[in-house]
Write an enzyme that holds these catalytic residues in place. Structure first.
Site, PDB file in Angstrom:
ATOM      1  N   ARG A 156      -9.186  15.188  17.968  1.00 24.53           N
ATOM      2  CA  ARG A 156      -8.210  15.937  17.670  1.00 24.53           C
ATOM      3  C   ARG A 156      -8.528  17.478  16.694  1.00 24.53           C
ATOM      4  O   ARG A 156      -8.050  18.530  16.793  1.00 24.53           O
ATOM      5  CB  ARG A 156      -7.041  15.332  16.921  1.00 24.53           C
ATOM      6  CG  ARG A 156      -6.436  14.270  17.521  1.00 24.53           C
ATOM      7  CD  ARG A 156      -5.486  13.361  16.928  1.00 24.53           C
ATOM      8  NE  ARG A 156      -4.525  13.955  15.934  1.00 24.53           N
ATOM      9  CZ  ARG A 156      -3.882  13.269  14.899  1.00 24.53           C
ATOM     10  NH1 ARG A 156      -4.528  12.218  14.644  1.00 24.53           N
ATOM     11  NH2 ARG A 156      -3.142  13.980  14.149  1.00 24.53           N
ATOM     12  N   THR A 175      -8.361  11.421  -1.197  1.00 20.59           N
ATOM     13  CA  THR A 175      -8.620  10.436  -2.313  1.00 20.59           C
ATOM     14  C   THR A 175     -10.133  10.039  -2.346  1.00 20.59           C
ATOM     15  O   THR A 175     -10.793   9.791  -3.396  1.00 20.59           O
ATOM     16  CB  THR A 175      -7.810   9.172  -2.072  1.00 20.59           C
ATOM     17  OG1 THR A 175      -6.439   9.594  -2.096  1.00 20.59           O
ATOM     18  CG2 THR A 175      -8.059   8.111  -3.313  1.00 20.59           C
ATOM     19  N   LYS A 186      -4.144   2.125  10.781  1.00 20.11           N
ATOM     20  CA  LYS A 186      -4.839   1.550   9.666  1.00 20.11           C
ATOM     21  C   LYS A 186      -4.135   0.638   8.724  1.00 20.11           C
ATOM     22  O   LYS A 186      -4.659  -0.264   8.251  1.00 20.11           O
ATOM     23  CB  LYS A 186      -5.558   2.603   9.072  1.00 20.11           C
ATOM     24  CG  LYS A 186      -6.545   3.761   9.928  1.00 20.11           C
ATOM     25  CD  LYS A 186      -7.236   4.824   9.120  1.00 20.11           C
ATOM     26  CE  LYS A 186      -6.286   5.933   8.698  1.00 20.11           C
ATOM     27  NZ  LYS A 186      -5.582   6.756   9.907  1.00 20.11           N
ATOM     28  N   LYS A 187      -2.859   1.247   8.548  1.00 19.75           N
ATOM     29  CA  LYS A 187      -2.033   0.523   7.603  1.00 19.75           C
ATOM     30  C   LYS A 187      -1.633  -0.973   8.071  1.00 19.75           C
ATOM     31  O   LYS A 187      -1.657  -2.060   7.397  1.00 19.75           O
ATOM     32  CB  LYS A 187      -0.947   1.199   7.304  1.00 19.75           C
ATOM     33  CG  LYS A 187      -0.995   2.428   6.719  1.00 19.75           C
ATOM     34  CD  LYS A 187      -2.093   2.286   5.229  1.00 19.75           C
ATOM     35  CE  LYS A 187      -2.300   3.524   4.467  1.00 19.75           C
ATOM     36  NZ  LYS A 187      -3.084   3.400   3.355  1.00 19.75           N
ATOM     37  N   ASP A 195       0.808  -1.146  -0.062  1.00 19.92           N
ATOM     38  CA  ASP A 195       0.083  -0.125   0.198  1.00 19.92           C
ATOM     39  C   ASP A 195       1.049   1.242  -0.004  1.00 19.92           C
ATOM     40  O   ASP A 195       2.067   1.147   0.211  1.00 19.92           O
ATOM     41  CB  ASP A 195      -0.926   0.007   1.185  1.00 19.92           C
ATOM     42  CG  ASP A 195      -1.952   0.824   1.127  1.00 19.92           C
ATOM     43  OD1 ASP A 195      -2.111   1.703   0.252  1.00 19.92           O
ATOM     44  OD2 ASP A 195      -2.949   1.046   2.038  1.00 19.92           O
ATOM     45  N   LYS A 196       0.094   2.459  -0.473  1.00 23.24           N
ATOM     46  CA  LYS A 196       1.053   3.655  -0.330  1.00 23.24           C
ATOM     47  C   LYS A 196       0.191   4.610   0.423  1.00 23.24           C
ATOM     48  O   LYS A 196      -0.916   4.397   0.463  1.00 23.24           O
ATOM     49  CB  LYS A 196       1.261   4.466  -1.931  1.00 23.24           C
ATOM     50  CG  LYS A 196       2.077   5.474  -1.918  1.00 23.24           C
ATOM     51  CD  LYS A 196       1.082   6.986  -1.865  1.00 23.24           C
ATOM     52  CE  LYS A 196      -0.099   7.035  -2.761  1.00 23.24           C
ATOM     53  NZ  LYS A 196      -0.950   8.068  -2.351  1.00 23.24           N
ATOM     54  N   HIS A 197       0.894   5.368   1.336  1.00 26.91           N
ATOM     55  CA  HIS A 197       0.182   6.669   1.985  1.00 26.91           C
ATOM     56  C   HIS A 197       0.902   7.768   1.686  1.00 26.91           C
ATOM     57  O   HIS A 197       2.105   8.034   1.617  1.00 26.91           O
ATOM     58  CB  HIS A 197       0.437   6.560   3.372  1.00 26.91           C
ATOM     59  CG  HIS A 197      -0.429   7.318   4.272  1.00 26.91           C
ATOM     60  ND1 HIS A 197      -1.810   7.464   4.565  1.00 26.91           N
ATOM     61  CD2 HIS A 197      -0.012   8.634   4.792  1.00 26.91           C
ATOM     62  CE1 HIS A 197      -2.019   8.631   5.056  1.00 26.91           C
ATOM     63  NE2 HIS A 197      -0.784   9.118   5.451  1.00 26.91           N
ATOM     64  N   SER A 198       0.022   8.747   1.382  1.00 26.25           N
ATOM     65  CA  SER A 198       0.455  10.374   1.073  1.00 26.25           C
ATOM     66  C   SER A 198       0.086  10.915   2.230  1.00 26.25           C
ATOM     67  O   SER A 198      -0.694  10.951   2.808  1.00 26.25           O
ATOM     68  CB  SER A 198       0.106  10.790  -0.126  1.00 26.25           C
ATOM     69  OG  SER A 198       0.287  11.957  -0.261  1.00 26.25           O
ATOM     70  N   SER A 223      -2.005   7.368  14.078  1.00 27.83           N
ATOM     71  CA  SER A 223      -3.127   7.793  13.243  1.00 27.83           C
ATOM     72  C   SER A 223      -2.925   7.072  11.825  1.00 27.83           C
ATOM     73  O   SER A 223      -3.980   6.332  11.305  1.00 27.83           O
ATOM     74  CB  SER A 223      -3.545   9.234  13.076  1.00 27.83           C
ATOM     75  OG  SER A 223      -4.643   9.317  12.161  1.00 27.83           O
TER      76      SER A 223
END
Length: 419
Positions: free
Chosen positions: A148, A100, A167-168, A60-63, A163
């Site tokens: 937050r 996204t 999830k990842k 997976d990718k997270h930005s 945070s």
């Protein structure tokens, strides 16, 4: 840490008490072991996925977020077309940066929040699925983030790291690639702060057993010449269909995809992986994967062929020209992101509705010649008044000079971690 995260998720700790704790963390910080433990506690609040039965590796990718930065839309099908499954959990817009999920929900019928069974099915059958965080995965993060957001405790690395990673890590991945943005359009514009976040994320993720690499990428200029939900989807579709060449978008997408293929052992190194990603655009495989994913999650079957008929359009368009002609010497990408929000394309409050049709496109890039016949950008708005206000914001976001020295910042700023 375990107790308070669990008790707050169950409702035994009041919002006021959690608010006080979050502010204490913002002011005093947490140690690395505490950050790791906070991450683990949020994972333990929900289910953990398992994709080990798939016949291919998962990544997976997270930005960390940017303006005009919808890499996920082409990246997931490109990587899937090359053999790595991508069960992608994405988020909504945060401040001036786009989300996204907001982009995908501009596609009519697209279900961005299916159940976990549907998420697994689409990932297995198509090779990728891009959805939002479900209530089953890290529910503590959803509750804590809401607090937050209203207590000004979002921008602290000690809480950002758990945070993102909760999830990842709960998604059962084999590898994770982080796209940490740096520049005026980034969530963290300062290189030192962005580097500190990248280091925190890589250290905590690898310590939890998830191989992770962070790539720092430039966000002082848009990756695609658009900012807005349906407008960005349209350009991503055109890129996959071979109708658009966006060098900055392709460069970052290929670099991140190359890392994901190297992590999945489907390329000997990220450089060869990047070459395979570029091939998947040329031969049309990624476009087919994207079309299948959209259809499998409820979207139209003809999006790739007829995006203009599928995606919403704003009734008012307005080209914005500079006061004097010249070259684009600098762009305030944050200001452009705020212009999109003012048009209705983003949220001021979490409950705000988003207009998928509004935004900016044909945005001029660094070094472009602008003036008569060459606008700074084109505004898509609901009415003339909001279009003219957005035009004022766009002009103020650009610095135009009579001469320009061709000095462009590197697209790839740095890299942390190893496979």
């Amino acid at each position: 840490v375990d107790w308070v995260v669990d008790a707050y998720t169950r409702g035994d700790v009041a919002d006021e008490q959690m608010s006080a704790l979050l502010m204490a963390i913002l002011l005093n910080g947490m140690g690395r072991s505490e950050i790791s433990r906070w991450t683990s506690a949020m994972i333990a609040s929900g289910e953990r996925l398992d994709f080990s039965s798939l016949s291919r590796p998962t990544a997976d990718k997270h930005s960390t977020g940017g303006v005009g930065d919808k890499i996920t839309l082409p990246l997931a099908p490109l990587v899937a077309a090359c053999g790595v499954a991508v069960p992608q959990l994405s988020g909504r817009g945060l401040g001036h940066t786009g989300g996204t999920l907001d982009k995908l929900e501009s596609i009519p019928g697209y279900n961005a929040t299916p159940g976990l069974a549907e998420f697994r099915r689409v990932t297995r059958e198509v090779g990728c699925a891009i959805i939002g965080q479900t209530s089953e995965l890290a529910p503590a993060d959803r509750r804590i983030y809401a607090i937050r957001d209203v207590t000004a405790t979002v921008e602290t690395l000690d809480l950002i790291t758990p945070s993102i990673l909760s999830k990842k890590l709960a998604a059962g991945l084999d590898a994770l690639v982080l796209d940490v943005k740096v520049g005026s359009g980034a969530f963290l514009p300062d290189l030192e702060a962005a580097g500190a976040l990248a280091d925190s994320l890589v250290t905590v993720a690898t310590g939890a057993g998830l191989p992770t690499v962070a790539v720092l990428t430039d966000m002082d200029s848009a990756l695609i010449p658009a900012a807005g939900n349906a407008l960005e989807v349209r350009l991503a579709v055109d890129m996959l269909a071979g109708r658009l060449m966006a060098p900055r978008l392709l460069g970052v997408t290929a670099a991140l995809g190359g890392e994901m293929l190297a992590a999945g052992r489907l390329a000997p190194d990220p450089e060869e992986g990047a070459r395979l990603i570029e091939e998947a655009i040329t031969d049309g495989r990624a476009a087919e994967v994207f079309a299948r994913m959209v259809t499998a999650l409820g979207g139209p079957s003809d999006l790739m062929e007829r995006p203009d008929t599928c995606l919403a359009k704003a009734p008012v368009t307005l080209a914005v020209y500079p006061e004097t002609p010249g070259f684009v010497a600098a762009t305030d990408m944050r200001a452009l992101g705020l212009a999109v929000i003012a048009l209705g394309g983003g949220r001021v409050r979490p409950t705000d509705a988003i207009d998928p049709a509004v935004g900016l496109d044909e945005l001029a890039g660094l070094g472009d010649l602008v003036g008569p016949g060459a606008p700074l950008g084109v505004i898509h708005a609901r009415d003339r008044a909001t279009a003219e206000e957005a035009a004022r914001r766009v002009r103020a976001a650009y610095r135009v000079e009579a001469e320009w020295e061709p000095v462009r910042p590197p697209l790839l700023v740095g890299r942390l971690g190893e496979w």
